[in-house]
Every structure is written in structure tokens, then in C-alpha cells.
Motif scaffolding. Structure first.
Motif, mmCIF file in Angstrom:
data_model
loop_
_atom_site.group_PDB
_atom_site.id
_atom_site.type_symbol
_atom_site.label_atom_id
_atom_site.label_comp_id
_atom_site.label_asym_id
_atom_site.label_seq_id
_atom_site.Cartn_x
_atom_site.Cartn_y
_atom_site.Cartn_z
ATOM 1 N N ALA A 134 0.819 -1.215 0.000
ATOM 2 C CA ALA A 134 0.000 0.000 0.000
ATOM 3 C C ALA A 134 0.854 1.267 0.000
ATOM 4 C CB ALA A 134 -0.937 -0.005 1.209
ATOM 5 N N GLU A 135 1.959 1.249 0.749
ATOM 6 C CA GLU A 135 2.797 2.441 0.891
ATOM 7 C C GLU A 135 3.848 2.583 -0.210
ATOM 8 O OE1 GLU A 135 4.402 2.033 4.812
ATOM 9 O OE2 GLU A 135 2.503 2.522 5.797
ATOM 10 N N SER A 136 3.965 1.590 -1.077
ATOM 11 C CA SER A 136 5.045 1.605 -2.071
ATOM 12 C C SER A 136 4.747 2.456 -3.296
ATOM 13 C CB SER A 136 5.347 0.179 -2.528
ATOM 14 O OG SER A 136 4.297 -0.303 -3.348
ATOM 15 N N GLY A 137 3.516 2.896 -3.439
ATOM 16 C CA GLY A 137 3.174 3.694 -4.615
ATOM 17 C C GLY A 137 3.238 2.906 -5.906
ATOM 18 N N GLY A 138 2.970 1.621 -5.832
ATOM 19 C CA GLY A 138 2.968 0.773 -7.018
ATOM 20 C C GLY A 138 4.297 0.104 -7.331
ATOM 21 N N SER A 139 5.341 0.350 -6.530
ATOM 22 C CA SER A 139 6.635 -0.277 -6.821
ATOM 23 C C SER A 139 6.755 -1.687 -6.242
ATOM 24 C CB SER A 139 7.783 0.592 -6.317
ATOM 25 O OG SER A 139 7.792 0.639 -4.910
ATOM 26 N N PRO A 181 1.655 -16.651 -5.328
ATOM 27 C CA PRO A 181 1.334 -15.819 -4.169
ATOM 28 C C PRO A 181 2.432 -15.764 -3.101
ATOM 29 C CG PRO A 181 0.002 -17.817 -4.198
ATOM 30 C CD PRO A 181 0.788 -17.796 -5.465
ATOM 31 N N HIS A 182 3.458 -16.623 -3.197
ATOM 32 C CA HIS A 182 4.563 -16.591 -2.234
ATOM 33 C C HIS A 182 5.725 -15.725 -2.742
ATOM 34 C CE1 HIS A 182 5.675 -19.740 -5.033
ATOM 35 N NE2 HIS A 182 6.915 -19.655 -4.601
ATOM 36 N N CYS A 183 5.457 -14.932 -3.783
ATOM 37 C CA CYS A 183 6.494 -14.080 -4.364
ATOM 38 C C CYS A 183 6.056 -12.620 -4.389
ATOM 39 C CB CYS A 183 6.797 -14.513 -5.797
ATOM 40 S SG CYS A 183 7.509 -16.154 -5.913
ATOM 41 N N LEU A 184 7.008 -11.738 -4.132
ATOM 42 C CA LEU A 184 6.787 -10.296 -4.238
ATOM 43 C C LEU A 184 7.546 -9.785 -5.454
ATOM 44 C CD1 LEU A 184 7.250 -8.627 -0.726
ATOM 45 C CD2 LEU A 184 5.187 -8.718 -2.086
ATOM 46 N N LEU A 185 6.981 -8.787 -6.093
ATOM 47 C CA LEU A 185 7.649 -8.133 -7.207
ATOM 48 C C LEU A 185 7.993 -6.710 -6.783
ATOM 49 C CD1 LEU A 185 5.277 -9.310 -10.085
ATOM 50 C CD2 LEU A 185 7.476 -10.304 -9.418
ATOM 51 N N ILE A 186 9.248 -6.317 -6.957
ATOM 52 C CA ILE A 186 9.700 -4.973 -6.610
ATOM 53 C C ILE A 186 10.238 -4.323 -7.876
ATOM 54 C CG2 ILE A 186 11.259 -3.582 -5.197
ATOM 55 C CD1 ILE A 186 11.379 -5.896 -3.205
ATOM 56 N N ARG A 187 9.635 -3.212 -8.277
ATOM 57 C CA ARG A 187 10.101 -2.493 -9.466
ATOM 58 C C ARG A 187 11.322 -1.652 -9.087
ATOM 59 N NH1 ARG A 187 6.215 -4.118 -12.286
ATOM 60 N NH2 ARG A 187 4.019 -3.793 -12.002
ATOM 61 N N THR A 188 12.411 -1.916 -9.779
ATOM 62 C CA THR A 188 13.665 -1.206 -9.502
ATOM 63 C C THR A 188 14.126 -0.392 -10.702
ATOM 64 O OG1 THR A 188 14.969 -3.095 -10.267
ATOM 65 C CG2 THR A 188 14.454 -3.016 -7.918
ATOM 66 N N GLY A 189 13.318 -0.321 -11.719
ATOM 67 C CA GLY A 189 13.684 0.277 -13.001
ATOM 68 C C GLY A 189 14.390 1.608 -12.952
ATOM 69 N N SER A 190 13.868 2.570 -12.228
ATOM 70 C CA SER A 190 14.436 3.918 -12.263
ATOM 71 C C SER A 190 15.543 4.127 -11.237
ATOM 72 C CB SER A 190 13.324 4.937 -12.016
ATOM 73 O OG SER A 190 12.763 4.717 -10.737
ATOM 74 N N VAL A 191 15.829 3.103 -10.436
ATOM 75 C CA VAL A 191 16.831 3.233 -9.382
ATOM 76 C C VAL A 191 18.218 2.970 -9.961
ATOM 77 C CG1 VAL A 191 17.572 2.365 -7.137
ATOM 78 C CG2 VAL A 191 15.154 2.479 -7.677
#
Length: 195
Positions: free
Chosen positions: A155-160, A168-178
């Protein structure tokens, strides 16, 4: 010992027929020893965190200008790769600084990877793979992670950060612009919020 127990039977645990007489150590001491042995067995049954597989579009190395001797460099790589706790991380970092001087950015990147590995072990993450600006975090034991913390992070990630719809046991973290320098801190910050 188990085979022997199966063949002969358990016998009388508290009787004088057993090897050693309970009266020699006393019932209280015997019960304490038995409780300690059971506690040790329960501790052994706890599952160890899995070995973490990291595949990041981020790297670190020890430059020749920092450590020129190949054997010393290999020793340091080995020490950094075997770090499993924050205390070990600090110890190895201090050792490097004491022996070779202030850490260059490339070596700091190695310690960033070690920090990510420590966090992954605490969270029972079995693999963290990054490809094309998307990091996939796979948990080996979902029960170790609080659902409330996962939902709050999403909720707090702003869509990242999002759950993988296929797993369902996996999280996706967008790191593209970092950028590469900030990536370790970016991933570590997100994972640390799950502790």
C-alpha cells in the motif's frame, strides 16, 4: 540408539534396572537434564533459513588498486560471501578498513549485496532475481512474514511493490528507475520493512 531402543524396548526409565541409578543424581536433577535434552532436540528441529540465491543487475568487486595481492583479495571475497549476520558484516567491514584503508564504492557495493543476503535469510527468502528493472522475491516460508506488513508495504510503495499474480509466495519490486549505486539501499529498505 533408536535401533537399540526398538530392539530392546524403553524399559523402566525411572527404575534401578536402567544404566545409572536416578537416586544418584536425584529426581530434580534428572528432570532438569531430561528437560534440557528435550529442549535441545526441539531446537535442532527448527528449520534453518535457506541458502539465498541472488541474481541482481548490480555488482560489486574489489579493485586491484584497493587490494593488489590475489590471495588477500580471494580471502576477502570469501569472508564477505560467508557473512550471515549484521555483527559479522561490521567486523569484516572494519577489518577491511583497518588493513587496506577507506572502502571504495565498488567494495561498498559488495557489502550492500551481503546486507541484502542477511535480510533475505531472516525473511526466509530463497531467491531474489532481478531482470529488466523488476526484482522477484521468492519466499521459502511465507509463514515467517507478517501478512499485515506485506500489505502495508504494498500500500505504501506507490505501485513499486506487488504480489506476483502467478505465485502468491512471491513479491515483485520495481527497480527500473533506481541507479546502480542506490539499488542495494532501495531493495534493502523494502525488505527490512517486512521484518
Amino acid at each position: 540408539a533408536l535401533k537399540d531402543l526398538e530392539i530392546r524396548g524403553a524399559g523402566n526409565l525411572l527404575g534401578p534396572e536402567q544404566h545409572g541409578d536416578i537416586l544418584v543424581v536425584g529426581l530434580d536433577m534428572y528432570l532438569k537434564m531430561l528437560d534440557q535434552a528435550v529442549g535441545e532436540l526441539e531446537h535442532e528441529k527448527r528449520e534453518e533459513p535457506p541458502e539465498v540465491y541472488l541474481e541482481l543487475e548490480y555488482s560489486g568487486f574489489i579493485p586491484d588498486a584497493y587490494i593488489a595481492e590475489p590471495m588477500a583479495k580471494m580471502e576477502m571475497y570469501k569472508k564477505i560471501a560467508s557473512i550471515t549476520s549484521d555483527a559479522e558484516l561490521e567486523t569484516v567491514e572494519r577489518e577491511l578498513e583497518d588493513r587496506f584503508g577507506p572502502l571504495p564504492e565498488e567494495v561498498r557495493s559488495l557489502f550492500g549485496i551481503a546486507e541484502i543476503r542477511i535480510l533475505c535469510r531472516r525473511l526466509y527468502v530463497s531467491s531474489l532475481k532481478e531482470s529488466k528493472g523488476l526484482a522477484r522475491v521468492e519466499f521459502s516460508r511465507v509463514a515467517q512474514v507478517s501478512v499485515d506488513r506485506v500489505l502495508r508495504l504494498i500500500a505504501e510503495s506507490g505501485g513499486s511493490v506487488a504480489l506476483d499474480p502467478k505465485s502468491p509466495h512471491c513479491l515483485l519490486i520495481r527497480t527500473g528507475s533506481v541507479g546502480l549505486k542506490e539499488k542495494s539501499e532501495f531493495v534493502s529498505e523494502r525488505l527490512s520493512r517486512l521484518q
